[in-house]
Design a protein around this motif. Sequence first.
Motif, PDB file in Angstrom:
ATOM      1  N   ASP A 179       0.668  -1.059   0.192  1.00 47.23           N
ATOM      2  CA  ASP A 179      -0.062   0.074  -0.098  1.00 47.23           C
ATOM      3  C   ASP A 179       0.766   1.404  -0.121  1.00 47.23           C
ATOM      4  OD1 ASP A 179      -2.901   1.177   0.556  1.00 47.23           O
ATOM      5  OD2 ASP A 179      -1.619   2.047   1.967  1.00 47.23           O
ATOM      6  N   PHE A 180       1.926   0.917   0.510  1.00 53.10           N
ATOM      7  CA  PHE A 180       3.019   2.430   0.442  1.00 53.10           C
ATOM      8  C   PHE A 180       3.543   2.519  -0.793  1.00 53.10           C
ATOM      9  CE2 PHE A 180       6.469   5.035   1.911  1.00 53.10           C
ATOM     10  CZ  PHE A 180       5.838   5.744   2.968  1.00 53.10           C
ATOM     11  N   ALA A 181       3.152   1.752  -1.818  1.00 59.31           N
ATOM     12  CA  ALA A 181       3.746   2.089  -3.169  1.00 59.31           C
ATOM     13  C   ALA A 181       3.123   3.585  -4.001  1.00 59.31           C
ATOM     14  CB  ALA A 181       3.488   1.097  -4.196  1.00 59.31           C
ATOM     15  N   SER A 182       1.658   3.624  -3.309  1.00 64.15           N
ATOM     16  CA  SER A 182       1.027   4.750  -3.690  1.00 64.15           C
ATOM     17  C   SER A 182       1.647   6.244  -3.314  1.00 64.15           C
ATOM     18  CB  SER A 182      -0.394   4.724  -3.032  1.00 64.15           C
ATOM     19  OG  SER A 182      -1.049   5.708  -3.899  1.00 64.15           O
ATOM     20  N   PRO A 183       1.574   6.346  -1.874  1.00 69.82           N
ATOM     21  CA  PRO A 183       2.357   7.751  -1.537  1.00 69.82           C
ATOM     22  C   PRO A 183       3.877   7.756  -2.076  1.00 69.82           C
ATOM     23  CG  PRO A 183       2.086   6.248   0.467  1.00 69.82           C
ATOM     24  CD  PRO A 183       1.462   5.521  -0.583  1.00 69.82           C
ATOM     25  N   LEU A 184       4.530   6.560  -2.086  1.00 66.01           N
ATOM     26  CA  LEU A 184       5.906   6.818  -2.516  1.00 66.01           C
ATOM     27  C   LEU A 184       6.097   7.144  -3.988  1.00 66.01           C
ATOM     28  CD1 LEU A 184       8.803   6.561  -1.067  1.00 66.01           C
ATOM     29  CD2 LEU A 184       8.833   4.280  -2.241  1.00 66.01           C
ATOM     30  N   SER A 185       5.256   6.587  -4.704  1.00 64.24           N
ATOM     31  CA  SER A 185       5.296   6.990  -6.173  1.00 64.24           C
ATOM     32  C   SER A 185       4.705   8.267  -6.717  1.00 64.24           C
ATOM     33  CB  SER A 185       4.892   5.620  -7.053  1.00 64.24           C
ATOM     34  OG  SER A 185       3.640   5.331  -6.896  1.00 64.24           O
ATOM     35  N   ASN A 186       3.523   8.564  -5.872  1.00 66.93           N
ATOM     36  CA  ASN A 186       2.457   9.431  -6.229  1.00 66.93           C
ATOM     37  C   ASN A 186       2.813  10.850  -5.377  1.00 66.93           C
ATOM     38  OD1 ASN A 186       1.124   8.188  -8.381  1.00 66.93           O
ATOM     39  ND2 ASN A 186      -0.080   7.084  -6.580  1.00 66.93           N
ATOM     40  N   GLY A 187       3.580  10.890  -4.223  1.00 67.34           N
ATOM     41  CA  GLY A 187       4.058  11.955  -3.630  1.00 67.34           C
ATOM     42  C   GLY A 187       4.925  12.781  -4.163  1.00 67.34           C
ATOM     43  N   GLY A 188       5.010  14.087  -3.614  1.00 65.23           N
ATOM     44  CA  GLY A 188       6.024  14.960  -3.828  1.00 65.23           C
ATOM     45  C   GLY A 188       6.440  16.120  -2.859  1.00 65.23           C
ATOM     46  N   ALA A 189       6.896  17.132  -3.461  1.00 60.23           N
ATOM     47  CA  ALA A 189       7.328  18.187  -2.443  1.00 60.23           C
ATOM     48  C   ALA A 189       6.112  18.768  -1.990  1.00 60.23           C
ATOM     49  CB  ALA A 189       8.062  19.291  -3.507  1.00 60.23           C
ATOM     50  N   ASP A 190       4.854  18.970  -2.659  1.00 61.62           N
ATOM     51  CA  ASP A 190       3.611  19.188  -1.980  1.00 61.62           C
ATOM     52  C   ASP A 190       2.890  18.254  -1.176  1.00 61.62           C
ATOM     53  OD1 ASP A 190       3.970  21.865  -3.232  1.00 61.62           O
ATOM     54  OD2 ASP A 190       3.367  21.098  -5.275  1.00 61.62           O
ATOM     55  N   GLY A 191       3.467  16.989  -0.870  1.00 62.00           N
ATOM     56  CA  GLY A 191       2.667  16.182  -0.175  1.00 62.00           C
ATOM     57  C   GLY A 191       2.117  14.889  -0.884  1.00 62.00           C
ATOM     58  N   VAL A 192       1.061  14.235  -0.397  1.00 62.51           N
ATOM     59  CA  VAL A 192       0.459  13.206  -1.133  1.00 62.51           C
ATOM     60  C   VAL A 192      -0.612  13.822  -1.530  1.00 62.51           C
ATOM     61  CG1 VAL A 192      -0.548  10.728  -0.911  1.00 62.51           C
ATOM     62  CG2 VAL A 192       1.646  11.358   0.359  1.00 62.51           C
ATOM     63  N   GLN A 193      -1.027  13.997  -2.822  1.00 60.24           N
ATOM     64  CA  GLN A 193      -2.078  14.561  -3.580  1.00 60.24           C
ATOM     65  C   GLN A 193      -3.037  13.521  -4.045  1.00 60.24           C
ATOM     66  OE1 GLN A 193       0.015  17.407  -5.744  1.00 60.24           O
ATOM     67  NE2 GLN A 193      -1.070  19.353  -4.305  1.00 60.24           N
ATOM     68  N   PHE A 194      -2.656  12.375  -4.010  1.00 57.18           N
ATOM     69  CA  PHE A 194      -3.372  11.183  -4.565  1.00 57.18           C
ATOM     70  C   PHE A 194      -3.819  10.154  -3.664  1.00 57.18           C
ATOM     71  CE2 PHE A 194      -1.296  13.180  -8.080  1.00 57.18           C
ATOM     72  CZ  PHE A 194      -2.315  13.290  -9.115  1.00 57.18           C
ATOM     73  N   ILE A 195      -4.836   9.327  -3.738  1.00 51.68           N
ATOM     74  CA  ILE A 195      -5.117   8.487  -2.758  1.00 51.68           C
ATOM     75  C   ILE A 195      -5.517   7.236  -3.565  1.00 51.68           C
ATOM     76  CG2 ILE A 195      -7.681   9.113  -2.613  1.00 51.68           C
ATOM     77  CD1 ILE A 195      -7.530   7.910   0.399  1.00 51.68           C
ATOM     78  N   ASN A 196      -4.810   5.918  -3.307  1.00 47.82           N
ATOM     79  CA  ASN A 196      -4.947   4.986  -4.150  1.00 47.82           C
ATOM     80  C   ASN A 196      -5.984   4.256  -4.236  1.00 47.82           C
ATOM     81  OD1 ASN A 196      -3.589   4.116  -1.576  1.00 47.82           O
ATOM     82  ND2 ASN A 196      -3.618   1.969  -2.521  1.00 47.82           N
ATOM     83  N   ALA A 197      -6.810   3.727  -5.191  1.00 49.53           N
ATOM     84  CA  ALA A 197      -7.742   3.012  -5.374  1.00 49.53           C
ATOM     85  C   ALA A 197      -7.579   1.367  -5.288  1.00 49.53           C
ATOM     86  CB  ALA A 197      -8.570   3.347  -6.688  1.00 49.53           C
ATOM     87  N   ASP A 198      -6.352   1.021  -5.847  1.00 55.07           N
ATOM     88  CA  ASP A 198      -5.912  -0.333  -5.801  1.00 55.07           C
ATOM     89  C   ASP A 198      -4.600  -0.528  -6.134  1.00 55.07           C
ATOM     90  OD1 ASP A 198      -4.974   0.013  -8.277  1.00 55.07           O
ATOM     91  OD2 ASP A 198      -6.807  -1.024  -9.345  1.00 55.07           O
ATOM     92  N   VAL A 244       0.037   0.695  -8.733  1.00 53.87           N
ATOM     93  CA  VAL A 244      -1.015   1.302  -8.193  1.00 53.87           C
ATOM     94  C   VAL A 244      -1.638   2.380  -9.097  1.00 53.87           C
ATOM     95  CG1 VAL A 244       0.087   1.206  -5.898  1.00 53.87           C
ATOM     96  CG2 VAL A 244       0.405   3.225  -7.242  1.00 53.87           C
ATOM     97  N   THR A 245      -3.084   2.348  -8.927  1.00 51.69           N
ATOM     98  CA  THR A 245      -3.755   3.773  -9.567  1.00 51.69           C
ATOM     99  C   THR A 245      -4.370   4.456  -8.389  1.00 51.69           C
ATOM    100  OG1 THR A 245      -5.896   2.366  -9.547  1.00 51.69           O
ATOM    101  CG2 THR A 245      -4.448   2.049 -11.538  1.00 51.69           C
ATOM    102  N   ALA A 246      -4.455   6.016  -8.655  1.00 45.59           N
ATOM    103  CA  ALA A 246      -4.726   6.523  -7.647  1.00 45.59           C
ATOM    104  C   ALA A 246      -5.646   7.887  -8.272  1.00 45.59           C
ATOM    105  CB  ALA A 246      -3.649   7.046  -6.891  1.00 45.59           C
ATOM    106  N   VAL A 247      -6.315   8.577  -7.612  1.00 43.26           N
ATOM    107  CA  VAL A 247      -7.185   9.558  -7.979  1.00 43.26           C
ATOM    108  C   VAL A 247      -6.902  10.809  -6.975  1.00 43.26           C
ATOM    109  CG1 VAL A 247      -9.107   8.970  -6.175  1.00 43.26           C
ATOM    110  CG2 VAL A 247      -9.456  10.457  -8.306  1.00 43.26           C
ATOM    111  N   ALA A 248      -7.043  12.009  -7.643  1.00 46.23           N
ATOM    112  CA  ALA A 248      -6.590  13.074  -6.708  1.00 46.23           C
ATOM    113  C   ALA A 248      -7.566  13.507  -5.522  1.00 46.23           C
ATOM    114  CB  ALA A 248      -6.585  14.359  -7.630  1.00 46.23           C
ATOM    115  N   ASN A 249      -6.925  14.095  -4.654  1.00 50.44           N
ATOM    116  CA  ASN A 249      -7.872  14.048  -3.333  1.00 50.44           C
ATOM    117  C   ASN A 249      -7.418  15.264  -2.671  1.00 50.44           C
ATOM    118  OD1 ASN A 249      -9.387  13.399  -1.188  1.00 50.44           O
ATOM    119  ND2 ASN A 249      -8.498  11.517  -0.639  1.00 50.44           N
TER     120      ASN A 249
END
Length: 256
Positions: A179-198, A244-249
């Motif tokens: 599950d940590f693959a999502s914040p690690l790959s989709n996060g950045g300098a502005d934090g985690v802006q996507f929450i994963n769906a799968d 992972v897939t994720a949507v902007a949150n």
Amino acid sequence: MTSAFFTRKQGEFVPEPHARSPWSPDMLHGRLLGGLAARAIEQEHGAPGLSFARLTVDLFRNSPLLPVTVETELVRDGRRIRVADAVIRTDQGVIGRASAVLLRKGEQPDGQRRATPAWDERPPEAPPVTLGGWTPPFDLWWLSDWTEQGPNRVWLRESHPLVDDEPTSPFTQVALAADFASPLSNGGADGVQFINADYTLTLGRLPEGELIGVEATGHLSAGGVATGQCTFHDAVGPVGFCLVTAVANTMAPRQP
């Protein structure tokens, strides 16, 4: 090891307060649902000679801290392949599902392949860190600067049992880490802006030991939809991949 995330009572998994998500203090953490699904499939459908090659976890509904049930079904049981599904429920209905593929082990073919190299990160010696104001319910070591371009890397280690005082199996450990693959790959300098769906975890082998290393190796996003990919390691070498897939949150991660 400290208290478990869930206590087993009359066929249900009753969450403890630290099973909450960083997104909200009254929300179940999605990583734990994938862990429960992996645990159930392994206990009910795992067998000697079969290797867990894939686990897909769909997290399509948030849930408060309610008791959880997990039901599994054997979908296919062939000579070389076994497929099993799991459905995760609370009193509010189905909140997630999972599917696992187990393959029969055999003789490794000869010849050279384009194998993924082992990374150059040594097991951590310093104490684990926190994520800003949030203390994760697992041990975490950052190996890269979140704000800079390039692959993000972390070591992870479970610090709580998943259910009661049961030992957490290597398969469940890596399912929790996935599950940590999502914040690690989709996060950045502005934090985690996507929450994963799968997430879909594929394994060449199970990890050895308690440490699991995760390296983000790709991110793509447009129109508020993202996909990320990671390579998973243990102290010996690479073990598998996660997509992972994720949507902007717009909901920011919770601060304690």
